[in-house]
Write an enzyme that holds these catalytic residues in place. Structure first.
Site, PDB file in Angstrom:
ATOM      1  CE  LYS A  35      70.555 -14.929 111.139  1.00 48.77           C
ATOM      2  NZ  LYS A  35      71.864 -15.614 111.239  1.00 48.77           N
ATOM      3  CE1 TYR A 272      73.890  16.401  95.267  1.00 43.81           C
ATOM      4  CE2 TYR A 272      72.469  14.296  95.742  1.00 43.81           C
ATOM      5  CZ  TYR A 272      72.561  15.716  95.901  1.00 43.81           C
ATOM      6  OH  TYR A 272      72.021  16.359  96.650  1.00 43.81           O
TER       7      TYR A 272
HETATM    8  C1  LIG Z   1      71.358 -16.614 110.686  1.00 46.42           C
HETATM    9  C2  LIG Z   1      71.680 -18.144 111.026  1.00 46.42           C
HETATM   10  C3  LIG Z   1      71.030 -19.340 110.184  1.00 46.42           C
HETATM   11  C4  LIG Z   1      70.327 -18.887 108.882  1.00 46.42           C
HETATM   12  O1  LIG Z   1      71.264 -18.736 107.819  1.00 46.42           O
HETATM   13  P1  LIG Z   1      70.684 -18.509 106.362  1.00 46.42           P
HETATM   14  O2  LIG Z   1      71.906 -18.523 105.578  1.00 46.42           O
HETATM   15  O3  LIG Z   1      69.959 -17.233 106.294  1.00 46.42           O
HETATM   16  O4  LIG Z   1      69.851 -19.647 106.126  1.00 46.42           O
HETATM   17  C5  LIG Z   1      71.221 -20.479 110.556  1.00 46.42           C
HETATM   18  N1  LIG Z   1      71.817 -20.695 111.516  1.00 46.42           N
HETATM   19  C6  LIG Z   1      72.507 -19.651 112.531  1.00 46.42           C
HETATM   20  C7  LIG Z   1      73.484 -20.159 113.649  1.00 46.42           C
HETATM   21  C8  LIG Z   1      72.483 -18.468 112.088  1.00 46.42           C
HETATM   22  O5  LIG Z   1      73.006 -17.462 112.881  1.00 46.42           O
END
Ligand SMILES: *Cc1c(COP(=O)(O)O)cnc(C)c1O
Length: 381
Positions: A35, A272
């Protein structure tokens, strides 16, 4: 010459990290979670090294189309399921599996016209209180899905809220117990573990890491683990554990160069707001990297950075296109010297993205996802 900043995506690191996930969960199949454009790395760039996974999990329908366009014919899972009824048509067309986390999504399925039964993952809310059916409604939702001709195999899933730390791991155990209870006797494959649970409740966990880990608790994994962050070389449980401990390697390097140096006298300030004041004569380097490249603006003085492979720290505030680093530990550095903001540096040196994130009050996930579009990216080994 273009501005010297660039990001590298390391194929061998991705392959190594995938192998670590396999070793931690040898009895489960593995979703590579891609994702958010593969956590900022780029789906197309990580596809080859990660295609040894059993499936790709993501949220965005356009990203699912990209995975199919790469030629992937195996499982693809939509982690938030459908957002509107017509998404089901795309699921049918592309053969996507999807999460069902509320009644409305079941209504959409019931009204969907298709001859191909769809595979769904029914989500239990085991305490996170984001998505999923509460334990007392889970069985009824399962039965409803089973009765629909639009639905083929029903799998079962949940997401632990507390798998990433020692202090709360009793909660993750409780969330697992809740899942076991709610799903008892229901047919279907199980998908339970994210990266943290894959590693911490995995095979070969050193005894002592977790009071409940009696040499590994693969029962917390289920038939499918969902590995995200670990694939990219960040420890989900930092700072309790780090990538060295889990034998992970950074999959992304952000690097740039020094474009100017300044010799400071005591009382001189930097950047800054003049938040840093030199206490003694010191030399600093100005790096072509700022928050518009995705470097965290909240990284204060002393955020770790590598100059020519030598660990030093930032000085003063990060600005849009530049930041300053202390060159005292690197007397030979000058204009053109290589600066690793995170990832791999000269001579086999390494700076975990988690170290930088921690100094900026955030997590590796956020930094890698925030890599800015203006940074050119190269895939390498
Ligand atoms: C993003 C996600 C994961 C992966 O999580 P990580 O901590 O990056 O391993 C697993 N299950 C779901 C439902 C997610 O949305």
């Amino acid at each position: 010459m273009p501005r010297p900043i660039e990001a590298l995506i390391h194929r061998s690191a991705l392959a190594n990290n995938l192998a670590r996930a396999r070793a931690a969960a040898p009895d489960s199949r593995l979703w590579a979670v891609v994702k958010a454009n593969a956590y900022g790395h780029g789906i197309e760039r990580v596809y080859e090294p990660l295609r040894g996974a059993d499936g790709f999990a993501l949220l965005d329908l356009a990203e699912a189309e990209r995975v199919r366009a790469l030629g992937w014919r195996g499982p693809v899972l939509l982690l938030e399921g459908c957002f509107e009824p017509r998404d089901l048509e795309l699921c049918s067309r592309l053969g996507l599996w999807h999460v069902v986390h509320n009644e409305l999504q079941i209504d959409w399925l019931a009204a969907h016209k298709t001859n191909t039964p769809q595979r769904v993952f029914l989500k239990l809310n085991s305490g996170m209180n984001r998505l999923g059916f509460r334990p007392d409604a889970y069985r009824a939702a399962w039965a409803r899905l089973q009765a629909l001709h639009q639905v083929g195999e029903v799998s079962l899933m949940t997401h632990y809220a507390d798998a990433d730390g020692l202090a709360n791991s009793w909660r993750a155990r409780g969330q697992h117990a809740l899942f076991e209870q709610a799903s008892e006797g229901l047919d279907g494959e199980r998908s339970l573990a994210n990266s943290a649970a894959t590693l911490r409740f995995g095979a070969h966990v050193p005894v002592g890491l977790d009071p409940f880990a009696d040499g590994g608790l693969p029962v917390m994994h289920g038939d499918w683990v969902r590995a995200g962050i670990l694939l990219y070389g960040s420890a989900p449980d930092f700072p309790e554990c780090d990538i060295e401990r889990w034998q992970l390697r950074p999959a992304m390097t952000l690097r740039s160069r020094i474009i100017a140096t300044q010799q400071l006298q005591p009382g001189d300030t930097v950047g800054y707001g003049s938040t840093y004041t030199a206490q003694q004569p010191m030399r600093i380097g100005i790096v072509a990297c700022g928050y518009a490249d995705g470097y965290p603006r909240h990284a204060g003085t002393d955020t770790p950075v590598l100059v020519d492979g030598v660990r030093t720290g930032t000085v003063g505030r990060v600005s849009m296109d530049m930041l300053a680093v202390d060159l005292e530990p690197v007397p030979d550095a000058g204009i053109g010297s290589e600066v690793t903001l995170w990832g791999h540096g000269r001579g086999g040196s390494r700076l975990a993205i988690d170290d930088v994130a921690h100094a900026a009050g955030t997590i590796g996930y956020e930094l890698m996802c925030a890599l800015a579009a203006r940074v050119p990216v190269t895939v390498t080994d």
